[in-house]
Design a protein around this motif. Structure first.
Motif, short mmCIF file in Angstrom:
data_model
loop_
_atom_site.label_atom_id
_atom_site.label_comp_id
_atom_site.label_asym_id
_atom_site.label_seq_id
_atom_site.Cartn_x
_atom_site.Cartn_y
_atom_site.Cartn_z
N MET A 19 77.94 30.54 -12.95
CA MET A 19 76.86 30.92 -12.03
C MET A 19 75.73 31.53 -12.85
SD MET A 19 77.48 33.15 -8.59
CE MET A 19 76.20 33.43 -7.37
N GLY A 20 74.52 31.28 -12.42
CA GLY A 20 73.44 31.87 -13.19
C GLY A 20 72.08 31.44 -12.73
N TRP A 21 71.16 31.45 -13.66
CA TRP A 21 69.76 31.30 -13.34
C TRP A 21 69.08 30.23 -14.19
CZ3 TRP A 21 68.17 34.07 -9.23
CH2 TRP A 21 69.00 35.11 -8.82
N PHE A 22 68.26 29.46 -13.50
CA PHE A 22 67.37 28.50 -14.13
C PHE A 22 65.94 28.90 -13.81
CE2 PHE A 22 69.93 24.66 -15.40
CZ PHE A 22 71.17 25.17 -15.10
N ARG A 23 65.06 28.48 -14.65
CA ARG A 23 63.64 28.77 -14.45
C ARG A 23 62.83 27.49 -14.58
NH1 ARG A 23 61.60 32.97 -18.59
NH2 ARG A 23 61.69 31.20 -20.04
N GLN A 24 61.84 27.35 -13.71
CA GLN A 24 60.94 26.21 -13.81
C GLN A 24 59.51 26.73 -13.86
OE1 GLN A 24 61.55 23.14 -10.86
NE2 GLN A 24 60.54 21.64 -12.18
N ALA A 25 58.92 26.62 -15.02
CA ALA A 25 57.53 27.02 -15.20
C ALA A 25 56.62 25.89 -14.72
CB ALA A 25 57.26 27.34 -16.66
N PRO A 26 55.38 26.20 -14.37
CA PRO A 26 54.46 25.15 -13.90
C PRO A 26 54.34 24.01 -14.90
CG PRO A 26 53.53 27.32 -13.52
CD PRO A 26 54.78 27.54 -14.33
N GLY A 27 54.56 22.80 -14.42
CA GLY A 27 54.42 21.61 -15.26
C GLY A 27 55.56 21.37 -16.23
N LYS A 28 56.63 22.16 -16.10
CA LYS A 28 57.76 22.02 -17.03
C LYS A 28 59.04 21.72 -16.27
CE LYS A 28 55.90 24.91 -20.71
NZ LYS A 28 56.17 26.01 -21.67
N GLU A 29 60.05 21.28 -17.01
CA GLU A 29 61.34 21.00 -16.40
C GLU A 29 62.09 22.29 -16.15
OE1 GLU A 29 62.19 16.58 -18.34
OE2 GLU A 29 63.47 18.27 -18.83
N ARG A 30 63.04 22.21 -15.21
CA ARG A 30 63.89 23.35 -14.93
C ARG A 30 64.84 23.57 -16.10
NH1 ARG A 30 66.34 23.49 -8.93
NH2 ARG A 30 64.15 22.89 -8.61
N GLU A 31 64.92 24.81 -16.58
CA GLU A 31 65.76 25.10 -17.73
C GLU A 31 66.69 26.27 -17.43
OE1 GLU A 31 63.70 26.64 -21.14
OE2 GLU A 31 62.50 28.04 -19.96
N ALA A 32 67.87 26.22 -18.01
CA ALA A 32 68.82 27.32 -17.87
C ALA A 32 68.35 28.49 -18.72
CB ALA A 32 70.21 26.88 -18.29
N ILE A 33 68.47 29.71 -18.17
CA ILE A 33 68.08 30.88 -18.95
C ILE A 33 69.22 31.89 -19.09
CG2 ILE A 33 65.60 30.70 -18.56
CD1 ILE A 33 65.90 32.84 -16.38
N ALA A 34 70.12 31.95 -18.13
CA ALA A 34 71.24 32.89 -18.22
C ALA A 34 72.37 32.41 -17.32
CB ALA A 34 70.82 34.30 -17.82
N PRO A 79 81.33 24.49 -10.85
CA PRO A 79 82.77 24.73 -11.04
C PRO A 79 83.15 24.80 -12.51
CG PRO A 79 82.39 22.44 -10.53
CD PRO A 79 81.04 23.11 -10.46
N GLY A 80 82.59 25.75 -13.23
CA GLY A 80 82.91 25.91 -14.64
C GLY A 80 81.70 25.73 -15.53
N CYS A 81 81.72 26.41 -16.68
CA CYS A 81 80.57 26.36 -17.59
C CYS A 81 80.70 25.25 -18.63
CB CYS A 81 80.43 27.69 -18.32
SG CYS A 81 79.88 29.04 -17.25
N GLY A 82 81.92 24.84 -18.93
CA GLY A 82 82.10 23.85 -19.98
C GLY A 82 82.07 24.50 -21.35
N THR A 83 82.52 23.76 -22.35
CA THR A 83 82.57 24.28 -23.72
C THR A 83 81.17 24.63 -24.21
OG1 THR A 83 84.52 22.93 -24.16
CG2 THR A 83 83.31 23.79 -26.06
N GLY A 84 80.99 25.84 -24.65
CA GLY A 84 79.69 26.26 -25.17
C GLY A 84 78.59 26.25 -24.13
N TYR A 85 78.95 26.21 -22.88
CA TYR A 85 77.99 26.19 -21.77
C TYR A 85 77.13 24.93 -21.78
CZ TYR A 85 79.22 31.08 -21.29
OH TYR A 85 79.91 32.26 -21.13
N SER A 86 77.49 23.94 -22.57
CA SER A 86 76.66 22.75 -22.70
C SER A 86 76.54 21.99 -21.39
CB SER A 86 77.21 21.84 -23.79
OG SER A 86 78.55 21.48 -23.50
N PHE A 87 77.65 21.97 -20.63
CA PHE A 87 77.62 21.27 -19.36
C PHE A 87 76.78 22.02 -18.35
CE2 PHE A 87 79.26 18.28 -16.33
CZ PHE A 87 79.32 18.95 -15.14
N ALA A 88 77.00 23.32 -18.25
CA ALA A 88 76.34 24.12 -17.23
C ALA A 88 74.85 24.26 -17.47
CB ALA A 88 76.98 25.50 -17.16
N ARG A 89 74.40 24.12 -18.69
CA ARG A 89 72.99 24.32 -19.00
C ARG A 89 72.10 23.17 -18.56
NH1 ARG A 89 74.01 25.35 -25.11
NH2 ARG A 89 71.90 24.47 -25.27
N GLN A 90 72.69 22.07 -18.16
CA GLN A 90 71.90 20.92 -17.74
C GLN A 90 71.70 20.97 -16.23
OE1 GLN A 90 73.22 17.16 -19.55
NE2 GLN A 90 74.63 18.40 -20.76
#
Length: 126
Positions: A33-48, A98-109
């Motif tokens: 669980m966590g937070w993504f951010r989308q700045a104007p004109g940019k893609e949504r990105e994971a931050i925490a 349902p889970g972060c995945g190894t190194g959070y690689s899955f969850a960050r997308q």
């Protein structure tokens, strides 16, 4: 799973804000669980992100300034944001998977997120 976000708003650079996301419904025992951010004109990105064992991951842009925490009994996740910069301006979304995945690689997308809360605007002015 339903996610309700509170917090956000406008602040001057250097200030602080706090976001809270409350989960309800059929939540998972193992989750990310966590937070993504989308700045104007940019893609949504994971931050925490935080998992059910309270292990956390932070994006490079917020590391050292933002802190993610959770209350498992209340099923809430908080994001304490300090030393805010104008570059932090954007829409902030709560995410639940349902889970972060190894190194959070899955969850960050963003494309892998199962559930989103409504976005809340954070505006940091100089």
């Amino acid at each position: 799973v339903q996610l309700v976000v509170s917090g956000g708003g406008s602040v001057q650079a250097g200030g602080s804000l706090r976001l809270t996301c409350a989960a309800s419904g059929s939540t998972y025992d193992t989750y990310c669980m966590g937070w993504f951010r989308q700045a104007p004109g940019k893609e949504r990105e994971a931050i925490a992100l935080i998992d059910d064992e309270s292990d956390a991951w932070y994006g490079d842009s917020v590391k050292g300034r933002f802190t993610i925490s959770q209350d498992k009994d209340e099923r809430t996740v908080n994001l304490q944001m300090t030393s805010l910069e104008t570059e932090d301006t954007g829409l902030y979304y709560c995410a639940y998977e349902p889970g972060c995945g190894t190194g959070y690689s899955f969850a960050r997308q963003a494309g892998n997120v199962d559930y989103w809360g409504q976005g809340t605007q954070v505006t940091v002015s100089s």
